[in-house]
Design a protein around this motif. Structure first.
Motif, mmCIF file in Angstrom:
data_model
loop_
_atom_site.group_PDB
_atom_site.id
_atom_site.type_symbol
_atom_site.label_atom_id
_atom_site.label_comp_id
_atom_site.label_asym_id
_atom_site.label_seq_id
_atom_site.Cartn_x
_atom_site.Cartn_y
_atom_site.Cartn_z
ATOM 1 N N LYS A 1 -10.433 18.913 -9.879
ATOM 2 C CA LYS A 1 -11.766 19.356 -9.495
ATOM 3 C C LYS A 1 -11.910 19.242 -7.992
ATOM 4 N N SER A 2 -12.686 20.129 -7.407
ATOM 5 C CA SER A 2 -12.883 20.035 -5.963
ATOM 6 C C SER A 2 -13.836 18.891 -5.641
ATOM 7 N N ASP A 3 -14.637 18.487 -6.652
ATOM 8 C CA ASP A 3 -15.586 17.393 -6.454
ATOM 9 C C ASP A 3 -14.916 16.050 -6.253
ATOM 10 N N LYS A 4 -13.632 15.980 -6.584
ATOM 11 C CA LYS A 4 -12.992 14.665 -6.551
ATOM 12 C C LYS A 4 -12.964 14.070 -5.153
ATOM 13 N N TYR A 5 -12.949 14.927 -4.123
ATOM 14 C CA TYR A 5 -12.954 14.390 -2.756
ATOM 15 C C TYR A 5 -14.295 13.762 -2.420
ATOM 16 N N LEU A 6 -15.360 14.388 -2.913
ATOM 17 C CA LEU A 6 -16.692 13.829 -2.702
ATOM 18 C C LEU A 6 -16.770 12.456 -3.363
ATOM 19 N N PHE A 7 -16.210 12.359 -4.563
ATOM 20 C CA PHE A 7 -16.186 11.084 -5.276
ATOM 21 C C PHE A 7 -15.397 10.058 -4.469
ATOM 22 N N LYS B 1 -7.891 7.370 -11.102
ATOM 23 C CA LYS B 1 -7.994 8.172 -12.312
ATOM 24 C C LYS B 1 -8.684 9.503 -12.038
ATOM 25 N N GLU B 2 -9.761 9.391 -11.282
ATOM 26 C CA GLU B 2 -10.563 10.568 -10.932
ATOM 27 C C GLU B 2 -9.739 11.617 -10.181
ATOM 28 N N MET B 3 -8.857 11.162 -9.287
ATOM 29 C CA MET B 3 -8.106 12.073 -8.431
ATOM 30 C C MET B 3 -7.117 12.918 -9.231
ATOM 31 N N VAL C 1 -10.341 0.609 -3.318
ATOM 32 C CA VAL C 1 -10.599 2.049 -3.327
ATOM 33 C C VAL C 1 -9.585 2.748 -4.235
ATOM 34 N N TYR C 2 -8.342 2.330 -4.133
ATOM 35 C CA TYR C 2 -7.310 2.930 -4.980
ATOM 36 C C TYR C 2 -7.639 2.720 -6.454
ATOM 37 N N HIS D 1 0.808 -1.220 0.000
ATOM 38 C CA HIS D 1 0.000 0.000 0.000
ATOM 39 C C HIS D 1 0.841 1.270 0.000
ATOM 40 N N VAL D 2 2.138 1.134 0.280
ATOM 41 C CA VAL D 2 3.037 2.288 0.161
ATOM 42 C C VAL D 2 2.966 2.834 -1.264
ATOM 43 N N LEU D 3 2.802 1.920 -2.215
ATOM 44 C CA LEU D 3 2.693 2.327 -3.623
ATOM 45 C C LEU D 3 1.489 3.224 -3.844
ATOM 46 N N TYR D 4 0.359 2.836 -3.254
ATOM 47 C CA TYR D 4 -0.855 3.618 -3.429
ATOM 48 C C TYR D 4 -0.683 4.987 -2.786
ATOM 49 N N SER D 5 -0.063 4.952 -1.592
ATOM 50 C CA SER D 5 0.148 6.202 -0.874
ATOM 51 C C SER D 5 1.020 7.147 -1.709
ATOM 52 N N ALA D 6 2.063 6.608 -2.295
ATOM 53 C CA ALA D 6 2.972 7.434 -3.093
ATOM 54 C C ALA D 6 2.257 7.985 -4.316
ATOM 55 N N SER D 7 1.389 7.150 -4.909
ATOM 56 C CA SER D 7 0.708 7.582 -6.118
ATOM 57 C C SER D 7 -0.366 8.634 -5.811
#
Lengths: 249, 106
Positions: free
Chosen positions: A124-130, A118-120, A112-113, A82-88
């Motif tokens: 957009k500020s909406d990306k956190y809601l997503f 892709k969305e992140m 979840v990752y 999961h370090v990979l996901y965190s870094a990405s």
């Protein structure tokens, strides 16, 4: 896009993964009860830890009477990926508040990752809601499946007799086989398996940890060898091309 | 399971998992991981899981004894074959199913 539509999009994006993971979490719930957790302990465990493979592994180790320290250390090893996901993710959510970052990290699972990465990217500020609609949907399903598994498990106390403990091994096989795609992965898997068997003599179940480390090193060695070979080939084609050019002159 | 043991297990596992997931997000791109490290970390799951699977199905104990006439070995082979084509649910069903059958008829 309005908020409701974004939430709906997040929920439907992660739904296939929720359904796919349902049996996995269900089995974790059923097994944890058969290994001595109460239904509520099991549910709280899934709720707080939310790391499927690590939970499965921990149950396996509880069964063989492994000490707490080794279980936690093994959790660390298996979750290192999961370090990979965190870094990405790090660069994409730089502007989020500290609290938001903590909350996002807490359930940054494989699923979840995969759904949100892709969305992140988009600004957009909406990306956190997503992100949060994906994460909370996944988390809700995960805990629900665990809870149902724990209830069923507690109504059949002899679940181990029906070979359900083998369900764990079967689930591990289903997780790992699709991941073994290259020669380096195959070597890593083989070295880890063989040394795992040879190292059972080590105390505190450390054999698995050492065997995994050897497997990772073997994979790295194959990787390095392949790259050297590739480099050598590239140099020789370059030389050939250079020779041809010389020949033309 | 006693509540104190449960708490230690849960908080310990949650803490290490959270620290890993938070690691790079927490330092927010102040440090980059090299491609080499990224590539190598991918080997972690493909090393850990096969090691556990083998030790489990061979039923190895600390005296280095194991039994090859063991229905789990056959069930694991069936699981592996199924996993080439089908998802987790089918692998688990076929694995547990074949183990139950083997235990009954072997």
């Amino acid at each position: 896009m309005n908020k409701k539509a974004i939430i709906l999009r997040g929920v439907s994006a992660v739904m296939p993964l929720c359904i796919g993971d349902f049996p996995f979490s269900f089995i974790v719930g059923a097994l944890s009860v058969s290994l001595g957790m109460s239904v509520w302990q099991s549910t709280a465990w899934s709720c707080i830890v939310i790391a499927g493979s690590a939970q499965m592994l921990a149950l396996n180790m509880l069964k063989t009477g492994t000490s707490l320290g080794v279980i936690i250390f093994t959790t660390f090893v298996i979750n290192l990926r999961h370090v990979l996901y965190s870094a990405s993710m790090a660069g994409k959510i730089r502007e989020a508040s500290f609290f938001k970052k903590c909350f996002m990290s807490w359930a940054l699972t494989d699923e979840v990752y995969a759904t949100t990465v892709k969305e992140m990217d988009e600004n957009k500020s909406d990306k956190y809601l997503f992100y949060f609609s994906v994460m909370l949907t996944f988390w809700g399903f995960w805990v629900l499946a665990n809870f149902l598994g724990a209830i069923i498990g507690s109504s059949f106390p002899d679940i181990q007799k029906y070979g359900l403990d083998f369900a764990m091994v079967a689930a591990f096989i289903a997780i790992v086989v699709p991941q073994i795609k290259s020669q380096a992965c195959t070597v890593a898997a083989l070295v880890a398996s063989v040394s795992g068997v040879l190292l059972v003599v080590l105390p505190w179940s450390l054999g698995i940890v050492v065997a995994s480390l050897l497997g990772v090193l073997a994979g790295l060695a194959v990787d390095l060898a392949e790259e050297r070979k590739l480099n050598a080939e590239n140099t020789s084609t370059e030389l050939m091309l250079a020779n041809k050019e010389v020949g033309h002159e | 399971m006693s509540n104190s043991y449960f708490l230690a297990l849960t908080l310990g596992m949650a803490a290490v998992t959270f620290l890993i997931r938070f690691s790079f997000i927490g330092i927010a791109g102040k440090l980059d991981m090299s491609e080499r490290v990224k590539k190598t970390l991918r080997f972690v799951p493909v090393a850990v899981l096969p090691a556990i699977i083998t030790v489990q199905i061979l039923g190895v104990n600390s005296h280095m004894e194991f039994d090859l006439h063991n229905p789990k070995v056959i069930a694991a082979i069936i699981c592996t074959l199924i996993s080439f084509r089908f998802g987790l649910v089918w692998v688990v069903i076929s694995g547990v199913g074949s183990l139950v059958l083997l235990n009954t008829f072997m």
